[in-house]
Design an enzyme around this catalytic site. Structure first.
Site, PDB file in Angstrom:
ATOM      1  N   GLY A 151       0.848  -1.181   0.000  1.00  0.00           N
ATOM      2  CA  GLY A 151       0.000   0.000   0.000  1.00  0.00           C
ATOM      3  C   GLY A 151       0.884   1.232   0.000  1.00  0.00           C
ATOM      4  CG  HIS A 152       4.501   1.185   0.338  1.00  0.00           C
ATOM      5  ND1 HIS A 152       4.274   0.321   1.374  1.00  0.00           N
ATOM      6  CD2 HIS A 152       5.515   0.653  -0.391  1.00  0.00           C
ATOM      7  CE1 HIS A 152       5.117  -0.683   1.294  1.00  0.00           C
ATOM      8  NE2 HIS A 152       5.878  -0.510   0.229  1.00  0.00           N
ATOM      9  CB  ALA A 153       4.709   4.051  -4.974  1.00  0.00           C
TER      10      ALA A 153
ATOM     11  NE  ARG B  64       6.426  -1.399  -4.100  1.00  0.00           N
ATOM     12  CZ  ARG B  64       7.646  -1.593  -4.566  1.00  0.00           C
ATOM     13  NH1 ARG B  64       8.476  -2.382  -3.960  1.00  0.00           N
ATOM     14  NH2 ARG B  64       8.050  -0.968  -5.647  1.00  0.00           N
TER      15      ARG B  64
ATOM     16  CB  ILE C  86       4.328   7.763  -2.480  1.00  0.00           C
ATOM     17  CG1 ILE C  86       5.495   8.563  -3.042  1.00  0.00           C
ATOM     18  CG2 ILE C  86       3.011   8.524  -2.646  1.00  0.00           C
ATOM     19  CD1 ILE C  86       5.453   8.744  -4.549  1.00  0.00           C
TER      20      ILE C  86
END
Ligand code: T46
Length: 138
Positions: free
Chosen positions: A52-54, A99, A124
């Site tokens: 739950g981020h990049a 992801r 992020i």
């Protein structure tokens, strides 16, 4: 060209004999970056989602050493899901992709080889912010 084109699935060597299997990963031969950090994810409760981020900069290669999970990667428009279900299979996750990791089976252990040390500033974690960020990559 989408960043999704940079996602790569690797099959690492597997040496089998009656004592079991052995796989290995060699830095320059198998991993397209210098490994600065190793972390691992385990004891994930059933039904839990991680990620739950990049990342802005960090690349990683993920390997399910045992068990299995799905790694979903999106550039905000298209997505790809890679199932990691063998200890000699890995996925290269480049920066700039959102992801999430789903469908962990009980006892799954994920090994991550990362190109950078941990820096929270590289993450992020807000999807709307990610969608704004990917526009700057085009
Ligand atoms: C990724 C996916 C596949 C650290 O202090 N050092 C570290 O090296 C890492 C990876 C995490 N942390 C801290 C940061 C958070 O406070 O551990 C906590 C959990 O991290 P996070 O919520 O980012 O965990 P995941 O499983 O959602 O994501 C991890 C990696 O952080 C990330 O880079 O690509 O696995």
């Amino acid at each position: 060209m989408s960043l999704l084109d940079q996602v790569k699935v690797f099959e690492f060597p597997k040496i089998s004999d009656p004592r079991g299997n052995l796989s290995f990963v060699e830095g320059a031969r198998h991993i397209p970056f210098s490994i600065k950090r190793v972390y691992y994810i385990y004891d994930v409760p059933g039904g839990e989602t991680r990620g739950g981020h990049a990342h802005k900069t960090c690349s990683s290669v993920l390997i399910a050493l045992s068990g299995s999970l799905d790694v979903r990667l999106t550039d905000g428009e298209n997505e790809v899901t890679i199932t990691l279900n063998r200890a000699n299979k890995g996925v290269l996750t480049p920066p700039g992709l959102w992801r999430t990791m789903h469908n962990f089976t009980t006892g799954t252990v994920v090994l991550a080889l990362a190109s950078h040390l941990y820096e929270e500033e590289d993450y992020i974690r807000d999807y709307d912010e990610f969608l704004e960020y990917v526009k700057t990559l085009k």
